[in-house]
Design a protein around this motif. Structure first.
Motif, PDB file in Angstrom:
ATOM      1  N   TRP A  85       0.839  -1.200   0.000  1.00  0.00           N
ATOM      2  CA  TRP A  85       0.000   0.000   0.000  1.00  0.00           C
ATOM      3  C   TRP A  85       0.880   1.260   0.000  1.00  0.00           C
ATOM      4  CZ3 TRP A  85      -4.286   1.224  -1.833  1.00  0.00           C
ATOM      5  CH2 TRP A  85      -5.060   2.276  -1.400  1.00  0.00           C
ATOM      6  N   GLN A  90      -1.355   3.877  -4.011  1.00  0.00           N
ATOM      7  CA  GLN A  90      -2.284   4.938  -3.643  1.00  0.00           C
ATOM      8  C   GLN A  90      -2.490   5.926  -4.794  1.00  0.00           C
ATOM      9  OE1 GLN A  90      -2.062   6.669   0.300  1.00  0.00           O
ATOM     10  NE2 GLN A  90      -0.729   5.016   1.021  1.00  0.00           N
ATOM     11  N   ARG A  94      -6.006   7.271  -6.615  1.00  0.00           N
ATOM     12  CA  ARG A  94      -6.349   8.690  -6.803  1.00  0.00           C
ATOM     13  C   ARG A  94      -6.705   8.979  -8.259  1.00  0.00           C
ATOM     14  NH1 ARG A  94      -1.514   9.244  -3.636  1.00  0.00           N
ATOM     15  NH2 ARG A  94      -2.000   9.763  -1.446  1.00  0.00           N
ATOM     16  N   ASN A 120     -11.444   1.690  -0.923  1.00  0.00           N
ATOM     17  CA  ASN A 120     -10.050   2.031  -1.223  1.00  0.00           C
ATOM     18  C   ASN A 120      -9.714   3.467  -0.852  1.00  0.00           C
ATOM     19  OD1 ASN A 120      -8.972  -0.393  -2.231  1.00  0.00           O
ATOM     20  ND2 ASN A 120      -9.892  -0.047  -4.240  1.00  0.00           N
ATOM     21  N   LEU A 124      -6.547   6.162   1.874  1.00  0.00           N
ATOM     22  CA  LEU A 124      -5.516   7.006   1.263  1.00  0.00           C
ATOM     23  C   LEU A 124      -4.887   7.927   2.296  1.00  0.00           C
ATOM     24  CD1 LEU A 124      -7.276   8.033  -2.081  1.00  0.00           C
ATOM     25  CD2 LEU A 124      -5.381   6.427  -1.815  1.00  0.00           C
TER      26      LEU A 124
END
Length: 285
Positions: A85, A90, A94, A120, A124
């Protein structure tokens, strides 16, 4: 006096604390659950044995490579997040949050699609505000749905989920009953337009079938007329055929036709003379 050996406590790992390195559980969710579990254990327990028992499949292969690179759980957490991750993963989320679009051809409902995105996005770093998430996720759906979310000022995740669920529920009911008269989805969903197109196609199909029947009927009538023309029965000869008559018969008829009643002998002689003249003319002809 015999020595007492130390017995290592048995490690019981639940299924939600097993990580395969795929999408079965989010990496951020797994590492948080693992951390809480380790905090409940005695400090004397071997942390590496516990962590090793949670790694399965591809994740276990990766763990064998980094097992000697950490001593504390915090160090392991950093290695794990970087692998599963990190910034690369990430950033992909986005980009999808900004440019993603829902497509019903993939077989997923709108609500399920939305829940996976939220799942998800909430992990973030740095985090988005709830209102920012709603605005970006609203653009993933059809234009008319997006307009409703904006005009009704839906600004919470729960409100967005409730509205998307109502769209799915209505569409599911419409598919089960396509003959419903009112096919408008609340707040301007595009299903009404698709239903009108379906009706128009049905009407055009019916018109085409009627036109084909009319053409077949006209073709049959044309063939029947042609058949009757060439197979018409002859007329009764007795109606139009004149029976030939002798000259003497004609003279008699002519004499009777022009002979008036109550005539004198002189008038009769005159009539007979005229009849003889006519008879002579017929013979010459």
């Amino acid at each position: 006096m015999g020595c007492v050996s130390r017995i290592e406590p048995t490690i019981n790992i639940s299924q939600d604390l097993v990580f395969f390195g795929d999408t079965r559980i989010h990496p951020a969710v797994f590492i948080k659950k693992l951390k809480k579990y380790i905090e409940t254990l005695p400090s004397s327990m071997n942390i590496k044995n516990i962590i090793s028992s949670t790694m399965k499949g591809d994740a276990d292969i990766w763990y064998q490579l980094i097992e000697d690179k950490y001593d504390t759980f915090d160090e392991f957490e950093q290695l794990f997040i970087s692998k599963y991750w990190g910034e690369y993963h990430q950033q992909k989320v986005r980009i999808n949050l900004i440019n993603g679009k829902y497509n019903e051809k993939f077989g997923s409902s709108r609500e399920r699609y939305l829940m996976k995105k939220i799942y998800n996005i909430k992990h973030l770093e740095p985090k988005f505000t709830e209102n920012e998430m709603v605005k970006m996720l609203a653009r993933h759906f059809e234009e008319d749905i997006h307009k409703v979310i904006v005009t009704q000022r839906i600004s919470t995740i729960d409100g967005l989920i409730d509205y998307i669920r109502s769209i799915d529920d209505y569409q599911t009911g419409w598919k089960k009953n396509e003959n419903r008269q009112d096919n408008r989805i609340p707040n301007g969903n595009g299903q009404e337009r698709r239903q009108n197109e379906y009706r128009n196609n049905q009407e055009r199909s019916n018109d085409n079938r009627q036109e084909n029947r009319n053409q077949n009927n006209r073709g049959n009538n044309t063939y029947s007329n042609r058949f009757n023309k060439f197979n018409r029965k002859p007329e009764n000869p007795s109606q139009n055929t004149q029976i030939p008559q002798s000259t003497s018969y004609n003279n008699t008829i002519k004499t009777q036709a022009i002979q008036p009643q109550n005539t004198t002998t002189q008038e009769v002689n005159t009539v007979q003379t005229v009849a003889q003249i006519h008879s002579a003319d017929d013979t010459n002809f």
